[in-house]
Design a protein around this motif. Structure first.
Motif, PDB file in Angstrom:
ATOM      1  N   PRO C 148       0.811  -1.231   0.000  1.00 23.44           N
ATOM      2  CA  PRO C 148       0.000   0.000   0.000  1.00 23.44           C
ATOM      3  C   PRO C 148       0.840   1.274   0.000  1.00 23.44           C
ATOM      4  CG  PRO C 148      -0.351  -1.298   2.006  1.00 23.44           C
ATOM      5  CD  PRO C 148       0.436  -2.138   1.090  1.00 23.44           C
ATOM      6  N   ILE C 149       2.051   1.215   0.529  1.00 24.11           N
ATOM      7  CA  ILE C 149       2.882   2.422   0.561  1.00 24.11           C
ATOM      8  C   ILE C 149       3.722   2.557  -0.701  1.00 24.11           C
ATOM      9  CG2 ILE C 149       4.652   3.674   1.815  1.00 24.11           C
ATOM     10  CD1 ILE C 149       3.862   2.206   4.299  1.00 24.11           C
ATOM     11  N   THR C 150       4.417   1.503  -1.037  1.00 21.80           N
ATOM     12  CA  THR C 150       5.372   1.612  -2.132  1.00 21.80           C
ATOM     13  C   THR C 150       4.804   1.205  -3.478  1.00 21.80           C
ATOM     14  OG1 THR C 150       6.158  -0.647  -1.885  1.00 21.80           O
ATOM     15  CG2 THR C 150       7.263   1.048  -0.581  1.00 21.80           C
ATOM     16  N   GLY C 151       3.616   0.625  -3.443  1.00 21.01           N
ATOM     17  CA  GLY C 151       3.063   0.175  -4.712  1.00 21.01           C
ATOM     18  C   GLY C 151       3.663  -1.117  -5.197  1.00 21.01           C
ATOM     19  N   GLY C 152       4.533  -1.717  -4.399  1.00 17.48           N
ATOM     20  CA  GLY C 152       5.088  -3.022  -4.749  1.00 17.48           C
ATOM     21  C   GLY C 152       5.751  -3.007  -6.103  1.00 17.48           C
ATOM     22  N   ALA C 153       5.463  -4.040  -6.885  1.00 19.61           N
ATOM     23  CA  ALA C 153       6.091  -4.179  -8.192  1.00 19.61           C
ATOM     24  C   ALA C 153       5.586  -3.127  -9.175  1.00 19.61           C
ATOM     25  CB  ALA C 153       5.853  -5.574  -8.748  1.00 19.61           C
ATOM     26  N   ASP C 154       4.399  -2.591  -8.926  1.00 19.12           N
ATOM     27  CA  ASP C 154       3.876  -1.572  -9.843  1.00 19.12           C
ATOM     28  C   ASP C 154       4.523  -0.226  -9.599  1.00 19.12           C
ATOM     29  OD1 ASP C 154       0.658  -3.028  -9.272  1.00 19.12           O
ATOM     30  OD2 ASP C 154       2.076  -3.414 -10.910  1.00 19.12           O
ATOM     31  N   GLY C 155       4.908   0.020  -8.366  1.00 19.47           N
ATOM     32  CA  GLY C 155       5.571   1.274  -8.063  1.00 19.47           C
ATOM     33  C   GLY C 155       4.591   2.416  -7.859  1.00 19.47           C
ATOM     34  N   LEU C 156       5.135   3.604  -7.818  1.00 18.60           N
ATOM     35  CA  LEU C 156       4.330   4.816  -7.658  1.00 18.60           C
ATOM     36  C   LEU C 156       4.193   5.503  -9.002  1.00 18.60           C
ATOM     37  CD1 LEU C 156       6.128   6.296  -4.516  1.00 18.60           C
ATOM     38  CD2 LEU C 156       4.028   4.954  -4.522  1.00 18.60           C
ATOM     39  N   PHE C 157       2.997   5.925  -9.307  1.00 18.67           N
ATOM     40  CA  PHE C 157       2.806   6.664 -10.553  1.00 18.67           C
ATOM     41  C   PHE C 157       1.564   7.529 -10.435  1.00 18.67           C
ATOM     42  CE2 PHE C 157      -0.603   3.817 -11.673  1.00 18.67           C
ATOM     43  CZ  PHE C 157      -0.221   2.608 -11.121  1.00 18.67           C
ATOM     44  N   GLY C 158       1.384   8.348 -11.408  1.00 18.19           N
ATOM     45  CA  GLY C 158       0.182   9.172 -11.452  1.00 18.19           C
ATOM     46  C   GLY C 158       0.210  10.357 -10.511  1.00 18.19           C
ATOM     47  N   PHE C 159       1.368  10.696  -9.962  1.00 19.81           N
ATOM     48  CA  PHE C 159       1.394  11.886  -9.102  1.00 19.81           C
ATOM     49  C   PHE C 159       1.812  13.100  -9.915  1.00 19.81           C
ATOM     50  CE2 PHE C 159       5.997  11.655  -8.838  1.00 19.81           C
ATOM     51  CZ  PHE C 159       6.258  10.296  -8.863  1.00 19.81           C
ATOM     52  N   GLU C 160       1.355  14.224  -9.463  1.00 21.96           N
ATOM     53  CA  GLU C 160       1.619  15.462 -10.176  1.00 21.96           C
ATOM     54  C   GLU C 160       2.768  16.211  -9.533  1.00 21.96           C
ATOM     55  OE1 GLU C 160      -0.162  14.986 -13.317  1.00 21.96           O
ATOM     56  OE2 GLU C 160       0.701  16.965 -12.957  1.00 21.96           O
TER      57      GLU C 160
END
Lengths: 252, 292, 336
Positions: C148-160
């Protein structure tokens, strides 16, 4: 000057597994003493110096500097109490220049070693101090040379400069004359004789002529134990010392 | 209750088997570290090479595991000896950074070669039928394969120990590990002892690589994948200590397996915490002989 | 014992200190960056990559080249900075400069926490611990519990990311991003110069040369190394932060060993302990790998491996070393 000895080693011993390298060694140096530690190779002299400087922990006994128990103290803190030493093989910073080597000692002395702002070469305490010291020791023209490029004898002198820069109260010299040519030994002796009277010096040496001219008292260490201790005259006259040590080798 | 016992037994067997593979791999590394203090990051690569050689042979359908094993070991030892005589010699005197960089280069070359030859999929060496079975006693089920690994590892470990304790070569090796300079002074040809040990270490790693593919599958980045666990075994066990790495591998293998099973959310994290804690407690190695 | 030295002596002494002062040579990289912006519009994205890696390589050079900390786990700082910047943009504020400060802080904190553990050891144990810590952080980021924090394998995206100074927006044309990265590069470069020229910088070089002697001068070596580690970590965190903000993407690959390994290659290519080596090495490496990776990624890996081995044998001081050797031979003064 206080009554407390500058350096006191009280029944210190050191074992490496089953090997006893030092046994019940006791020594007390008053402030301003000129004390020599002699003995055959392997007698444990350097081990003793390692223990006094903190690089090795004794298996038993205590070590005090100016009355303060330093037996468990880290080497850095002992230096902070005024202790300094040289090594049998000069321990310097080989790829740094002579003035950088000495400068580091001044930095440490003035507590500037962690300063992050300002250029080193703009700090007067460091540069002026290094310049004065190098000039006094006639090493100034070597200031920009890398230590690794210097001949052995000059490196020994740089190490002495390093030690002096710390303005120590007690100095341990581990075979300072080893590897020096005759003329260089003369210069070294000269330097040691001119040191302040308040400085306490413990010197390990094999060069007897240097020992007899510098020391007031001599301790003889054989196989990790003290054989005898006394004035220069007493040691010179002692037949046991002559048998064990002086008879076979005169110069180190 | 019986179910829990069965699970624990299975986890223990898993953990010990994993630990034994790590131990076999670590033998070469801990001894070469103890003798020559060479920071060899490519050591796992030799395990990988052994594994891939066996894989290639067994996949060709005419050769069984037990024929492929000695061939893989011999081939890897040869490669190890050749590399030791060439590129490793270059870095004996460069200091640690040079060794790290050179062996890192080897790791990259191993990975690139493996990818070219075998692709990036995971591979395992095919097992003969009887090894793929499970032995069952009531609720308790033990994989024959893992039991086999444990037995073979213990046998090899005993042989190594016997060589060290009872042979002339072993005595010379132990002297070289204890004090390389002194050993040289009393006439022991330390470089030659090292070359032989290096090759044997590569061979043992290769054996581990071949035997362990079901637990540690082959892939191009194998060398890096298992480098950290291996280094942890060697550090916790104490550099140069065979017994040390045996116990360390056992302990770490068990902690890792149990950790992954019982705390899935933290996964592999547990083992690192354990190692950091262990090394903080005893920086020279938890199982190391007390040395000066 | 303290006497005043005469001014001539002081001058001689002062000239013996190594100086890494700012000179015209230092403007060269920035001049190149300017030229690229003006003439090489197509290469902005690549140049941003180069600058990010230059910052990362500089941070590693401080720790490894100057401090002698053989770190194989420097990607930990990069990744922590990247995730910190991404998470900050997602949950707190999309202000880029603020996010970059947070990234630097994340890197520094990582250094502060892991430093005292790791830097007490020496030799291979140190190397292994740096690697173990970095691997541990990577495993942590990938762990199921952290998803839930790091997004795991998907990572973080979609932030402005908000416009820089409220005016220049980070758009697809990379113009703002380019100057942003360049500004970060300039800032990091100046910090490195300041550190290296300071008394602390000399202390660090002394520690690298002879830690025992440093202790016998009264210096707490571990403390100094931790300080250096924190500074280096902060700078690496900035590299990760810039990467995250410019690409608006943070993945597990920002914690991958490959980044640590690449940085080491950059340093051996360019030369350690000179700062310029980091700049040269990073530039060469990123440009070449961009060209080569497009052609054949795994044979590029082969080439890097070969370069490492050959460089260790034949050119251990890198490009900077080759240049200084040649320059010294020219001047007839062999100072080796």
């Amino acid at each position: 000057m206080s009554d407390l000895p500058a350096l006191a080693i009280d029944r210190v011993s050191k074992n490496f597994g089953g090997l006893r390298v030092a046994r019940d060694v006791s020594l007390a140096l008053p402030v301003g003493a000129r004390h020599a530690l002699i003995g055959p190779n392997g007698a444990g002299k350097t081990t003793l110096v390692h223990m006094v400087s903190g690089l090795l922990q004794p298996s038993g006994g205590t070590i005090t500097l100016g009355g303060i128990d330093v037996t468990e103290m880290a080497p850095e803190r002992r230096v902070g109490l005024g202790l300094a030493r040289t090594f049998q093989i000069s321990s310097l910073f080989p790829h740094l220049t002579v003035v950088e080597n000495v400068g580091l000692a001044f930095e440490a002395r003035h507590g500037l070693d962690r300063r992050l702002w300002g250029r080193t070469c703009n700090h007067a305490e460091i540069v002026d101090g290094a310049a004065a010291l190098l000039q006094r020791l006639a090493l100034l023209d070597l200031a920009g040379r890398r230590v690794a490029d210097l001949p052995y004898g000059q490196r020994r002198l740089v190490e002495i400069a390093l030690v002096l820069a710390l303005e120590p109260k007690t100095v341990l010299l581990d075979e300072p004359a080893a590897g020096l040519a005759v003329a260089e030994r003369g210069a070294l002796l000269d330097l040691l004789l001119r040191m302040p009277a308040s400085l306490t010096i413990l010197v390990i040496e094999h060069d007897m002529s240097l020992v007899f001219r510098l020391a007031q008292r001599i301790t003889v260490l054989v196989e990790g134990q003290i054989l005898t201790e006394g004035t220069v005259a007493e040691i010179r006259a002692d037949p046991r010392v002559r048998d064990i040590y002086l008879g076979s080798r005169h110069h180190g | 209750m019986l179910g829990v016992a069965a699970t624990i037994v299975a986890l223990l067997v898993d953990g010990v088997a994993y630990g034994m593979i790590l131990f076999l791999m670590s033998v070469g590394l801990t001894i070469t570290l103890g003798v020559m203090r060479i920071a060899n990051l490519a050591h796992c690569g030799f395990a990988m090479i052994g594994g891939y050689i066996a894989f290639a042979l067994v996949s060709s359908d005419h050769i069984g595991l037990f024929t492929a094993l000695p061939v893989a070991v011999a081939g890897t030892m040869l490669l190890g000896a050749l590399l030791e005589r060439s590129v490793y010699r270059w870095v004996y005197t460069t200091g640690q950074l040079g060794q790290i960089l050179m062996t890192l280069g080897l790791v990259f070359i191993f990975a690139a070669s493996a990818n070219v030859l075998f692709g990036s999929d995971l591979h395992a060496v095919g097992l003969p039928g009887w090894l793929s079975e499970n032995w069952n006693w009531g609720a308790i089920s033990i994989s024959a394969y893992r039991a086999f690994i444990i037995v073979v590892s213990v046998v090899l470990a005993t042989i190594c120990w016997a060589i060290l304790e009872f042979t002339d070569f072993g005595a010379r090796l132990r002297a070289a590990v204890d004090n390389p300079r002194m050993a040289r002074c009393i006439g022991i040809d330390v470089p030659r002892v090292f070359s032989i040990t290096f090759a044997v270490g590569c061979g043992l790693a290769a054996a581990a690589g071949v035997l362990g593919t079901q637990i540690m599958p082959l892939e191009p980045w194998y060398a890096l994948e298992y480098l950290v666990p291996l280094l942890m075994v060697v550090s916790v066990g104490g550099l140069g200590s065979l017994k040390g790495s045996f116990y360390a591998a056992l302990v770490l293998g068990i902690i890792d397996t149990f950790g992954r099973y019982y705390i899935p959310a933290a996964g592999a994290f547990v083992i690192y915490l354990a190692v950091v804690a262990l090394l903080l407690w005893r920086p020279q190695g938890v199982f190391a002989r007390v040395s000066t | 014992m303290s006497e005043r030295a005469d001014p001539k002596a002081v001058e001689i002494a002062r000239s013996g200190f190594a100086r890494h002062g700012l000179s015209l040579l230092d403007l060269l990289p920035f001049l190149c960056a300017l030229l690229v912006y003006v003439f090489g519009g197509r290469y902005l994205a690549l140049s941003i990559q180069v600058m990010v890696q230059i910052i990362f390589a500089l941070s590693l050079d401080l720790a490894l080249g100057y401090g002698g900390i053989d770190s194989l786990g420097h990607v930990a700082f990069f990744g922590m900075g990247a995730y910190a910047a991404g998470l900050f943009a997602m949950h707190v504020s999309s202000q880029p400069l603020l996010g970059l400060c947070v990234a630097a802080l994340a890197g520094a904190l990582t250094g502060l926490i892991t430093g005292p553990l790791v830097l007490r050891t020496r030799g291979l144990t140190l190397v292994m611990l740096t690697l173990a810590v970095a691997t541990m952080i990577q495993q942590l980021a990938n762990a199921a519990g952290m998803k839930p924090i790091t997004g795991g394998a998907d990572g973080l995206f979609g932030f402005e990311i908000a416009p820089l100074f409220g005016v220049f927006s980070f758009d697809l044309y990379d113009h703002t991003a380019y100057w942003y990265a360049l500004g970060a590069f300039a800032f990091v470069f100046i910090i490195c110069k300041v550190v290296v020229n300071s008394p602390f910088g000399l202390t660090i070089r002394g520690i690298r040369e002879n830690p025992v002697r440093m202790r016998m001068l009264g210096v707490n070596v571990t403390h100094r190394l931790v300080t250096l580690y924190c500074i280096s970590g902060a700078l690496a965190g900035i590299a990760g932060g810039v990467q995250a903000q410019v690409t608006k993407l943070v993945g597990l690959d920002s914690l991958a060993f490959l980044l640590s390994g690449n940085a080491l290659v950059m340093l051996i290519l360019g030369g350690t302990g000179s700062l310029y080596g980091a700049i040269i090495g990073a530039t060469i490496f990123v440009v070449l790998s961009d060209r080569a990776a497009a052609i054949d990624p795994f044979n590029w890996l082969f080439a890097i491996g070969a370069v490492l081995i050959l460089a260790v044998r034949f050119a251990p001081q890198g490009v900077v070393g080759l240049i200084t050797d040649a320059w010294q031979r020219q001047r007839g003064r062999r100072r080796l």
